[in-house]
Write a protein that holds these residues in place. Structure first.
Motif, PDB file in Angstrom:
ATOM      1  N   ALA A 727     -21.144  69.861  56.923  1.00 12.24           N
ATOM      2  CA  ALA A 727     -20.808  68.903  57.964  1.00 12.24           C
ATOM      3  C   ALA A 727     -20.156  67.649  57.390  1.00 12.24           C
ATOM      4  N   ARG A 728     -20.474  67.330  56.146  1.00 13.14           N
ATOM      5  CA  ARG A 728     -19.926  66.136  55.506  1.00 13.14           C
ATOM      6  C   ARG A 728     -18.405  66.170  55.405  1.00 13.14           C
ATOM      7  N   LEU A 729     -17.807  67.372  55.468  1.00  8.78           N
ATOM      8  CA  LEU A 729     -16.352  67.475  55.331  1.00  8.78           C
ATOM      9  C   LEU A 729     -15.617  67.009  56.580  1.00  8.78           C
ATOM     10  N   GLY A 730     -16.299  67.006  57.726  1.00  6.22           N
ATOM     11  CA  GLY A 730     -15.649  66.606  58.968  1.00  6.22           C
ATOM     12  C   GLY A 730     -15.072  67.792  59.730  1.00  6.22           C
ATOM     13  N   GLY A 731     -14.839  67.593  61.021  1.00  5.31           N
ATOM     14  CA  GLY A 731     -14.426  68.674  61.898  1.00  5.31           C
ATOM     15  C   GLY A 731     -13.090  69.298  61.548  1.00  5.31           C
ATOM     16  N   ASP A 732     -12.085  68.488  61.207  1.00  2.00           N
ATOM     17  CA  ASP A 732     -10.770  69.034  60.893  1.00  2.00           C
ATOM     18  C   ASP A 732     -10.820  69.929  59.661  1.00  2.00           C
ATOM     19  N   ALA A 733     -11.549  69.487  58.629  1.00  3.71           N
ATOM     20  CA  ALA A 733     -11.649  70.273  57.402  1.00  3.71           C
ATOM     21  C   ALA A 733     -12.393  71.585  57.653  1.00  3.71           C
ATOM     22  N   LEU A 734     -13.480  71.524  58.439  1.00  3.84           N
ATOM     23  CA  LEU A 734     -14.215  72.751  58.752  1.00  3.84           C
ATOM     24  C   LEU A 734     -13.348  73.725  59.539  1.00  3.84           C
ATOM     25  N   ALA A 735     -12.540  73.192  60.462  1.00  2.00           N
ATOM     26  CA  ALA A 735     -11.643  74.058  61.233  1.00  2.00           C
ATOM     27  C   ALA A 735     -10.619  74.724  60.319  1.00  2.00           C
ATOM     28  N   ALA A 736     -10.120  73.990  59.313  1.00  2.00           N
ATOM     29  CA  ALA A 736      -9.142  74.556  58.382  1.00  2.00           C
ATOM     30  C   ALA A 736      -9.775  75.655  57.538  1.00  2.00           C
ATOM     31  N   ILE A 737     -11.011  75.437  57.068  1.00  2.00           N
ATOM     32  CA  ILE A 737     -11.704  76.479  56.294  1.00  2.00           C
ATOM     33  C   ILE A 737     -11.918  77.714  57.164  1.00  2.00           C
ATOM     34  N   GLN A 738     -12.398  77.500  58.376  1.00  2.00           N
ATOM     35  CA  GLN A 738     -12.661  78.624  59.266  1.00  2.00           C
ATOM     36  C   GLN A 738     -11.383  79.400  59.546  1.00  2.00           C
ATOM     37  N   ARG A 739     -10.285  78.688  59.769  1.00  2.00           N
ATOM     38  CA  ARG A 739      -9.020  79.359  60.047  1.00  2.00           C
ATOM     39  C   ARG A 739      -8.571  80.177  58.841  1.00  2.00           C
ATOM     40  N   TYR A 740      -8.766  79.641  57.649  1.00  2.00           N
ATOM     41  CA  TYR A 740      -8.374  80.382  56.454  1.00  2.00           C
ATOM     42  C   TYR A 740      -9.223  81.643  56.289  1.00  2.00           C
ATOM     43  N   VAL A 741     -10.524  81.523  56.521  1.00  2.00           N
ATOM     44  CA  VAL A 741     -11.413  82.676  56.379  1.00  2.00           C
ATOM     45  C   VAL A 741     -11.052  83.768  57.386  1.00  2.00           C
ATOM     46  N   LEU A 742     -10.720  83.368  58.605  1.00  2.00           N
ATOM     47  CA  LEU A 742     -10.487  84.356  59.659  1.00  2.00           C
ATOM     48  C   LEU A 742      -9.075  84.918  59.660  1.00  2.00           C
ATOM     49  N   THR A 743      -8.105  84.137  59.211  1.00  2.00           N
ATOM     50  CA  THR A 743      -6.707  84.578  59.324  1.00  2.00           C
ATOM     51  C   THR A 743      -5.977  84.672  57.992  1.00  2.00           C
ATOM     52  N   GLY A 744      -6.526  84.040  56.945  1.00  2.00           N
ATOM     53  CA  GLY A 744      -5.834  84.005  55.670  1.00  2.00           C
ATOM     54  C   GLY A 744      -4.739  82.974  55.609  1.00  2.00           C
TER      55      GLY A 744
END
Length: 916
Positions: A727-744
Motif C-alpha cells: 500500500a505504501r507505493l500508492g494507487g497508481d503504482a499498484l495499478a501499474a504493477i497489476q497491469r503488468y502482471v495481467l497483461t505483460g
C-alpha cells in the motif's frame, strides 16, 4: 406449427366463463376501441365493420382494442358475417398477440395471430398469421356456420398452444413450435378484409386472462408469458410489467413473507442488485460471490448451485452482477452468467457448465476487443437473447487504460463470436470522424453496462451506451465521440446499425444512459405508434419512433458554457426534450439549499458559494462544479416501468447534488513503469518471468484464472501469507504493477501499452491525462443532502401526452420522521414493477429499507414492509401453482445497515409468516 391429434372434447355450450372475465364492448359505442370510422361503427348493439361498393376497403382495416396486451387468455364472442356482393364472399378475423403496423386515420394495419372467419366458410376456425407466415393450422373438417346469423367463437391461448371453437365445436388445437417467430403477447383487434362489399358484426366479447399451466401449451423448457419472469426486466421490451392480478389493490395489504434465501455466502456486508428470472417454477439468480443458484420459486429451496471458483472462498466476495440470462430451443435449456472476464453457459437443469460452449463451458470476453490487448472487461448486466444469439455489452473501467465497449453477439450453442459492433468506430466506420484519428487505438469505454431491449418481431436490439473514458476530462478525445452516450439500434441478426441518437456530445459529466429503454406504444396525431422511451441521469424522458428514431416529443439543442480547463474542448450544443417536464430538478440555487437547521443551512451556503452552479452541462472546473441531478441521477440503473394498458411510465429518481473538481497531476513519465516496479518489488520471489519459485512463491502466469481482479488488487495492497502488502507505493503504482502482471505491458502508471515507447521531453501519452477528478455528494455537516427535499421521488408520466399523472416523494429518514420531518424521499437504487393488478412495486430506498406497493392510478401507498436490509434491486413477480409471488434482493452494501444479503419473496396470506 404442428396440428395436435387430440382435441379438447368439452363443448362450448356447457363451458362456463369465469366471473373474472371482462366485457370488451359496452354495446353502445366504440369506447375503448380505435379504428377508421369510415368502416367501423356500432349498429344494432354490435360492433360493425362494413364496406360498400361506393366505399370499398382497398386494404385490410382493423379495429384495435385499447385495453392493453394479452398473453394467455380465453376470448369468447358472437359474430355474424354477410357477403354484400354477387360473389357471396366475405372475410374477417379476430387478431390477438398482435402489433400495430400503422394507424393513419384511414389506414389501420395490424400484424399477428388471427382466428379466421369467412364466407362461404372455407377458412372459419383457421389459425392464420396476418402479415407473417400465413396459414399456420387449418381445421381437419370444415366448420359449420350460419351465414347472416349469430355464431359463437371461442379462442383459448395458453403459452404457445392455440385452441379455437366455432359454435361449440373444436376446430384447432395447435402448438406454434417456431420459437424464433412465435409471439407471446400483443394486442386484440378485429379485421374487415379488403375486397367487395361486406359486413361483419361482433358482440358479447368477453376476455378472461389465464395463467399458462406448467408445461402445458408451451414448448418444453420455454417460458410461460405472464406467469414467469423470464428475462432481466421481465421481458425483452424492458417495460417491467406483469399481467398477473392475483395480488391487487384490494388484497395487497395481506402480503406476507413466503420464503427467504441467504445469498451472502458468509459475506456480511455486500451489494446484491439482482433482478432474478423465473422460468417454469424455477428462480435463477446469483449470490454475492457470483455463485449461480436455481431455487424452487414457490419455496426458496435450493435446486442446484454453481460455484465458478471451485469451492475457494473469494476474498471480499466475487463482485457485482445484476442477474442471468435464460435460453431454450425447446430441448436444451441454458443459463448464461458473467463472472469477471468470463461468460459461462450452464445447463439449466443441473447447473453444470456446458462443455461444448467455448472452452469447457466458458469464453474469455477479453479476447478480440482490440489488437494486442487483453485489458479487463466484465459483464455486470445480463445479455439478451435473439434466436440463437446472446448479445452482450460490458463493464469497463471509467479511467484509461480500459478496453472499448464493443457490443458482441455469441452463438448460444458454441460460444463462437458471430458479430461485433464497435462503439468507438475504427477507420472507415460511421462515426470515426467524431474522434481523433488514432483514438480507437487507445481510448475506451462507450460501453453498454446497463443491458439492452429487444423488438423480437422487427429483429432490432436497442443498445444504450455510457461515456468514454476518462469520464470527466476529454482532452485526448476531442469531438462528439460517437457512439458514446447514445441509443444505438442494431439489426439483432447482424449487428448492422439502423439508427442512433446521441444524448450527450463529448461527455465530461458521466452522463451514461443508465438503463435499458422501454419499448412502448403511444398515440400520436390519432395514430398508435410503436416507440422507444429512454430515461436519463439528467431527469428526462426522450421518446422516439421505434423503426426510424424520429423524435415523438420535441428536442431542442441549446448552447452551454465552454470549459475553462486547459486542453478541454466541450461541445457547442447539447439536446434536451421540451416534453415531458424533467422528473428531477435541474439547477441548484441558494434558495434550494437546506433549511433543516440554521447550522446546516449556513454550512451549505458557505460551501455552495465556492462552487460553480449553472444547471445542466456546465463543465467540471478546477474550483469545483455542482452537477445536479448528480452522478447517480435522476434515473439510475433500475430504469422505468411502463403499463402497456395506459402507456404510463413510472420512474424513480434521485435528487442529490454532487460536486466535481479537476486536479492536476504530474506526468506519468516521471514514474517508474509497472515492469520496473515489479522487478524491484516482486521479482525476488516470483521471478522476472512471473513463473514463481516453488514452493516459496507461486507462478503469476494466467493469474486471473485463479483469482478475481479485486482479489489481486487486495493481495497487492494488503499482502497474503508471507507476502507483505504494498500500500505504501500508492494507487497508481499498484495499478501499474497489476497491469503488468495481467497483461505483460511494461507501462508506466496510467500509460498503456500502445504508448509505452519513450516520449519527447515534457510530452504526455494520450492516456496520461493532465487532470484527474475529485467528486462527492454535496452533504450538510450531519450527512444529509445539502438541499431541501424531496431527495428521492417516484413519478408517473403519461407517454401519450407527456403530462404527469402523479409524483410523490420516495422513502424517508426514520430519525427525521421522528422529529416531524417526514416524506423527504432519499437516495434510491433499483427500479419499479407495474402490474395488471393496479400496483407499482418498488423497494430501492437506502434510508429506510422499505418495500412498497402504490396504486398505479393515484400514487397512494397501499402496502409497506420493512426488509432485512435495503432492497437496492428491481423486484420480480411470477406465479407458481396458481400463487403469485413478488421477490426482491436485499443487501447492506450501500446503506451499511441491516442484515446480510438475501432474497425475500412475498405472497398473499396463507402459509406465509407476518412481515417482520
Amino acid at each position: 406449427m404442428r396440428l395436435q391429434s387430440s382435441l379438447l372434447l368439452v363443448p362450448f355450450a356447457v363451458a362456463h366463463l369465469s366471473a373474472q372475465s371482462a366485457e370488451l364492448f359496452n354495446g353502445k359505442d366504440l369506447a375503448g376501441w380505435e379504428g377508421d370510422p369510415a368502416f367501423w361503427s356500432v349498429q344494432g348493439g354490435a360492433i360493425t365493420g362494413r364496406s360498400t361498393a361506393a366505399r370499398p376497403a382497398t386494404s385490410n382495416t382493423f379495429l384495435v382494442w385499447k385495453g392493453g396486451v394479452v398473453e394467455n387468455f380465453e376470448l369468447r364472442l358472437k359474430f355474424r358475417i354477410m357477403a354484400d356482393n354477387a360473389r357471396g364472399w366475405a372475410n374477417s378475423g379476430v387478431q390477438y398477440r398482435s402489433r400495430l403496423v400503422d394507424s393513419a386515420p384511414s389506414h389501420w394495419v395490424v400484424a399477428g395471430y388471427q382466428a379466421d372467419l369467412d364466407l362461404p366458410g372455407d377458412y372459419v376456425g383457421t389459425l392464420y398469421e396476418e402479415r407473417g407466415r400465413g396459414i399456420l393450422a387449418k381445421p381437419a373438417a370444415r366448420a359449420s356456420i350460419k351465414p347472416g346469423e349469430w355464431n359463437e367463437y371461442a379462442i383459448v391461448v395458453e403459452g404457445n398452444r392455440h385452441r379455437f371453437y366455432v359454435n361449440g365445436k373444436p376446430t384447432i388445437d395447435a402448438v406454434d413450435g417456431d420459437a424464433a417467430r412465435a409471439t407471446t403477447s400483443g394486442m386484440v383487434a378485429l379485421q374487415l378484409h379488403a375486397g367487395p362489399a361486406m359486413t361483419v358484426q361482433f358482440k358479447d366479447l368477453r376476455l378472461r386472462r389465464l395463467p399458462a399451466p406448467p408445461g402445458g401449451g408451451t414448448a418444453p423448457g420455454s417460458a410461460a408469458p405472464g406467469v414467469d419472469w423470464p428475462v432481466y426486466g421481465g421481458g425483452p421490451a424492458s417495460i417491467r410489467y406483469s399481467s398477473l392480478t392475483q395480488i391487487n389493490r384490494e388484497n395487497v395489504k395481506n402480503l406476507r413473507v413466503a420464503w427467504t434465501f441467504d445469498a451472502s455466502d458468509g459475506v456480511e456486508t455486500s451489494e446484491l442488485e439482482v433482478n432474478p428470472i423465473v422460468v417454469g417454477g424455477v428462480l435463477y439468480a446469483t449470490t454475492v460471490s457470483l455463485h449461480v443458484v436455481a431455487l424452487n420459486a414457490a419455496t426458496g429451496e435450493q435446486v442446484w448451485r454453481f460455484d465458478p471458483f471451485g469451492g475457494r472462498k473469494v476474498r471480499g466476495g466475487g463482485g457485482r452482477t445484476r442477474g442471468v440470462t435464460y435460453w431454450s430451443d425447446g430441448r436444451d435449456e441454458r443459463i448464461f452468467v458473467g463472472v469477471h472476464q468470463f461468460l459461462y453457459a450452464l445447463d439449466a437443469k443441473t447447473g453444470r457448465p456446458v462443455a461444448t460452449f467455448g472452452n469447457g463451458g466458458r469464453i474469455d470476453m477479453r479476447d478480440g476487443l482490440r489488437p494486442g490487448e487483453r485489458l479487463m472487461v466484465s459483464l455486470g448486466t445480463p445479455g439478451i437473447v435473439y434466436k440463437d444469439l446472446l448479445i452482450v455489452g460490458s463493464r469497463t473501467a471509467e479511467n484509461l487504460p480500459t478496453p472499448p465497449g464493443d457490443v458482441r453477439a455469441y452463438d448460444v450453442r458454441t460460444g463462437a463470436l458471430r458479430w461485433t459492433f464497435h462503439t468507438i468506430p475504427r477507420p472507415g466506420e460511421f462515426g470515426y470522424e467524431t474522434w481523433p484519428t488514432d483514438a480507437w487505438q487507445y481510448t475506451g469505454a462507450a460501453n453498454n453496462w446497463t443491458g439492452m431491449s429487444l423488438d423480437e418481431q422487427r429483429g432490432l436490439v436497442f443498445v444504450p451506451t455510457g461515456s468514454a473514458a476518462d469520464d470527466y476530462y476529454g482532452a485526448n478525445r476531442v469531438g462528439a465521440n460517437l457512439f458514446a452516450n447514445s441509443l444505438v439500434v442494431l439489426k439483432a441478426e447482424t449487428g448492422e446499425r439502423v439508427w442512433h441518437f446521441q444524448f450527450v456530445r463529448h461527455d465530461v459529466w458521466d452522463r451514461d444512459l443508465p438503463a435499458p429503454p422501454n419499448l412502448v406504444t403511444v398515440r400520436r396525431n390519432g395514430r398508435m405508434v410503436d416507440a422507444v422511451a429512454q430515461v436519463t441521469k439528467s431527469g428526462h424522458v426522450f421518446l422516439f419512433e421505434r423503426e426510424t428514431g424520429g423524435p415523438l416529443f420535441p428536442i431542442a439543442y441549446r448552447q452551454y458554457p465552454k470549459s475553462d480547463v486547459p486542453g478541454e474542448i466541450t461541445a457547442d450544443s447539447q439536446p434536451l426534450p421540451l416534453v415531458p417536464e424533467p422528473f428531477s430538478r435541474q439547477r441548484l440555487t441558494e434558495e434550494m439549499l437546506t433549511d433543516r437547521t440554521p447550522a446546516a443551512r449556513q454550512a451549505a451556503l458557505e460551501r455552495f458559494r465556492t462552487l460553480k452552479s449553472g444547471g445542466q452541462f456546465v463543465p467540471g472546473s478546477l474550483q469545483g462544479t455542482i452537477v445536479f441531478p448528480g452522478l447517480d441521477g435522476g434515473a439510475e440503473w433500475g430504469g422505468a416501468a411502463v403499463d402497456p394498458e395506459t402507456s404510463v411510465l413510472y420512474v424513480n429518481a434521485n435528487e442529490m447534488p454532487w460536486t466535481v473538481a479537476l486536479v492536476e497531476r504530474a506526468p506519468a513519465a516521471a514514474a517508474a513503469s509497472g515492469k520496473d516496479l515489479f522487478i524491484r518489488e516482486c521479482a525476488g520471489c516470483h521471478g522476472v518471468d512471473l513463473k514463481g519459485v516453488r514452493p516459496i512463491a507461486p507462478s503469476l502466469v494466467d493469474l486471473t484464472g485463479r483469482l478475481t481482479t479485486p482479489e489481486i488488487r487486495a493481495v497487492l495492497t494488503e499482502g497474503s501469507g508471507t507476502m507483505p502488502g504494498f500500500a505504501r507505493l500508492g494507487g497508481d503504482a499498484l495499478a501499474a504493477i497489476q497491469r503488468y502482471v495481467l497483461t505483460g505491458e511494461p507501462s508506466r502508471p496510467d500509460v498503456g501499452a500502445q504508448h509505452a515507447a519513450p516520449l519527447p521531453a515534457g510530452a504526455r501519452s494520450p492516456i496520461d491525462q493532465q487532470y484527474r477528478v475529485q467528486y462527492g455528494r454535496f452533504l450538510d455537516p450531519d450527512g444529509y443532502p445539502a438541499i431541501k427535499p424531496p431527495w428521492g421521488t417516484l413519478s408517473a408520466i403519461d407517454l401519450h401526452t407527456g403530462t404527469y399523472v402523479w409524483k410523490i416523494p420516495l422513502g424517508e429518514y426514520r430519525d427525521l420522521a421522528a422529529q416531524g420531518m417526514s416524506g423527504t424521499g432519499c437516495e434510491n437504487y433499483g427500479g419499479p414493477v407495474v402490474t395488471a393488478g393496479g400496483l407499482v412495486f418498488i423497494a430501492a430506498t437506502n434510508c429506510d429499507g422499505a418495500f412498497r406497493a402504490f396504486d398505479k392510478t393515484t400514487g397512494a401507498l397501499l402496502w409497506e414492509a420493512t426488509l432485512p436490509s435495503a432492497g437496492n434491486a428491481t423486484p420480480a413477480t411470477y406465479e407458481v401453482n396458481e400463487r403469485q409471488f413478488v421477490v426482491i434482493a436485499t443487501s447492506n452494501g450501500k446503506s451499511r445497515t441491516g442484515a446480510s444479503p438475501r432474497y425475500v419473496a412475498f405472497a398473499l396470506d396463507g402459509g406465509g409468516s407476518p412481515v417482520r
